[in-house]
Design a protein around this motif. Structure first.
Motif, mmCIF file in Angstrom:
data_model
loop_
_atom_site.group_PDB
_atom_site.id
_atom_site.type_symbol
_atom_site.label_atom_id
_atom_site.label_comp_id
_atom_site.label_asym_id
_atom_site.label_seq_id
_atom_site.Cartn_x
_atom_site.Cartn_y
_atom_site.Cartn_z
ATOM 1 N N ILE A 23 0.828 -1.199 0.000
ATOM 2 C CA ILE A 23 0.000 0.000 0.000
ATOM 3 C C ILE A 23 0.860 1.245 0.000
ATOM 4 O O ILE A 23 1.799 1.369 0.785
ATOM 5 C CB ILE A 23 -0.947 0.016 1.216
ATOM 6 N N THR A 62 -2.397 3.518 6.723
ATOM 7 C CA THR A 62 -2.881 3.330 5.358
ATOM 8 C C THR A 62 -4.359 3.672 5.204
ATOM 9 O O THR A 62 -4.853 3.732 4.076
ATOM 10 C CB THR A 62 -2.635 1.889 4.885
ATOM 11 N N ASP A 186 -4.564 -5.709 3.154
ATOM 12 C CA ASP A 186 -3.393 -4.862 2.917
ATOM 13 C C ASP A 186 -2.429 -5.468 1.906
ATOM 14 O O ASP A 186 -1.329 -4.955 1.704
ATOM 15 C CB ASP A 186 -2.661 -4.586 4.232
ATOM 16 N N LEU A 412 -2.175 0.016 -4.495
ATOM 17 C CA LEU A 412 -1.614 -1.263 -4.103
ATOM 18 C C LEU A 412 -0.872 -1.848 -5.304
ATOM 19 O O LEU A 412 -1.306 -2.830 -5.915
ATOM 20 C CB LEU A 412 -2.690 -2.242 -3.632
#
Length: 428
Positions: A23, A62, A186, A412
């Motif tokens: 991320i 994030t 994530d 991402l």
């Protein structure tokens, strides 16, 4: 429909080597809340496989809503209320602090205790003890992040959820390898669900998170499959001549909405998975595609060019009444509803580019959320706060995300190559 076919051709000839995701925040809120996550105390003999506090800090960062204190700036590392001196942390500029400790428990288990404190009020906001194995410490970190996020924002955290996405690689000329991947939200802990020499498309989660439906070309033509994540068992549920695509699970998990062209024209159907009965939903000479269920299971939204250009419509299943939902722009497609049914995320064409947009179905107002090029395949986090989508970065495809209000954005990207077709899991 033509654009979908063009995308498929481009996707099949894309180059990819790996599928690891990381991320990168590109935009956060203007005034993020300052939070300190102190390293959790540990007195065991062996080094732990995961830094739980770092997982929590990374998750909160994030989200784009928090400013995290670097560990190098911390004056101390308290692990309980008695060692926490609020004056020091007020001077450092933090509004909240997360502390914790990990101890060994019975049966080779670990006990993880964590607390969240309001520094200005000198009050404990929450605290809990979680039992875990060494291999599940990262999941514990996501769980703590969910609890802290909800306590500070009032919105349920989605860090413990999963995502699936599709990748492809070209190991040698004219040879392609496609993978359906499952990972944490994530991007960590990726694993392959399906690997094939032929394209894989349109993954969709069942509402209980136990199954995936997707389209595979492994037999030389598109077929719809259902795969059970716990066992790996998979079954072909639909394979008519022509198009078999765009599966979408009903909220009760007993039906799949599909797009089939078995009668000559792409139409929306519903397949009852228990009785194995197929029911045609739409009847029009235009192209009807990309179905998605309303949260109550009473309606389907879908893309259709029945009005001359692709727009999003809703069909109320008991009466089959159809309502057009989108009017702004010459192209609106791939509609997805938030869990409360109020907001509709979609792909909108504006000035020759395709962007992610959201429409408030209560007010009718539409807002463009992205400025990137060739944005595709929106999928909404189960808490309704984030829309993940596929986009282009140079010549590569990457995943990106934007908050429902457009204030937070992140990417991402994979370590190299293309990633496409994201689908966000429900709460598990």
């Amino acid at each position: 429909m033509q654009r979908s076919l063009v995308f498929l051709v481009l996707f099949c000839f894309s180059l990819l080597v790996r599928a690891d995701l990381t991320i990168e925040i590109t935009q956060g809120v203007d005034e993020p809340t300052p939070v300190a996550v102190v390293p959790f105390a540990w007195e065991g003999a062996q080094t732990l496989p995961e830094d739980v506090a770092q997982v929590v800090s990374d998750d909160l960062y994030t989200s784009g809503m928090f400013k995290m204190m670097p560990r190098d700036n911390m004056l101390s590392f308290p692990s309980d209320r008695n060692s926490l001196y609020f004056r020091d942390w007020r001077i450092s500029g933090s509004d909240y602090i997360v502390i914790g400790r990990i101890t060994e428990a019975a049966d080779n288990q670990l006990s993880v205790a964590f607390e969240l404190y309001d520094i200005l009020k000198e009050e404990r906001v929450l605290g809990e003890v979680v039992n875990a194995s060494r291999t599940s410490l990262r999941a514990v970190g996501h769980y703590i992040s969910d609890k802290v996020f909800e306590a500070l924002t009032g919105v349920r955290g989605a860090f413990s959820t999963k995502i699936v996405y599709v990748t492809a690689e070209q190991p040698r000329p004219s040879v392609y390898r496609y993978r359906l991947m499952l990972a944490d939200s994530d991007g960590h802990n990726p694993r392959t669900i399906l690997e094939s020499k032929e394209p894989i498309m349109s993954p969709a989660w069942s509402r209980d998170g136990s199954k995936l439906a997707y389209v595979s070309f492994e037999t030389g033509r598109p077929s719809v499959y259902v795969q059970y994540l716990a066992t790996g068992k998979r079954e072909k549920v639909q394979s008519f001549r022509g198009i078999n695509g765009a599966p979408a699970w009903s909220p009760d998990g007993n039906k799949l909405a599909l797009v089939l062209s078995k009668d000559g024209n792409p139409e929306v159907y519903i397949l009852d998975l228990i009785q194995r009965r197929l029911n045609r939903v739409t009847h029009h000479f235009g192209i009807d595609t990309e179905p998605s269920w309303s949260p109550d299971g009473q309606s389907l939204i879908f893309t259709s060019d029945r009005g001359g250009q692709p727009q999003i419509y809703s069909i109320y299943l008991p009466s089959r009444d159809i309502t057009r939902l989108t009017f702004e722009g010459s192209y609106n497609a791939r509609g997805r509803l938030t869990q409360d049914g109020r907001f509709l995320a979609m792909v909108n064409q504006s000035n020759g580019s395709f962007h992610i947009a959201v429409q408030d179905l209560k007010t009718g107002r539409m807002e463009l959320l992205t400025e990137t090029f060739m944005d595709e395949s929106p999928t909404i986090a189960p808490n309704g706060s984030i829309i993940m989508y596929a986009t282009q970065e140079g010549i590569r495809g990457v995943l990106a995300a934007v908050s429902l209000d457009g204030r937070v954005k992140f990417r991402l990207p994979s370590s190299s190559g293309d990633v496409r077709e994201p689908a966000w899991s429900p709460f598990q």
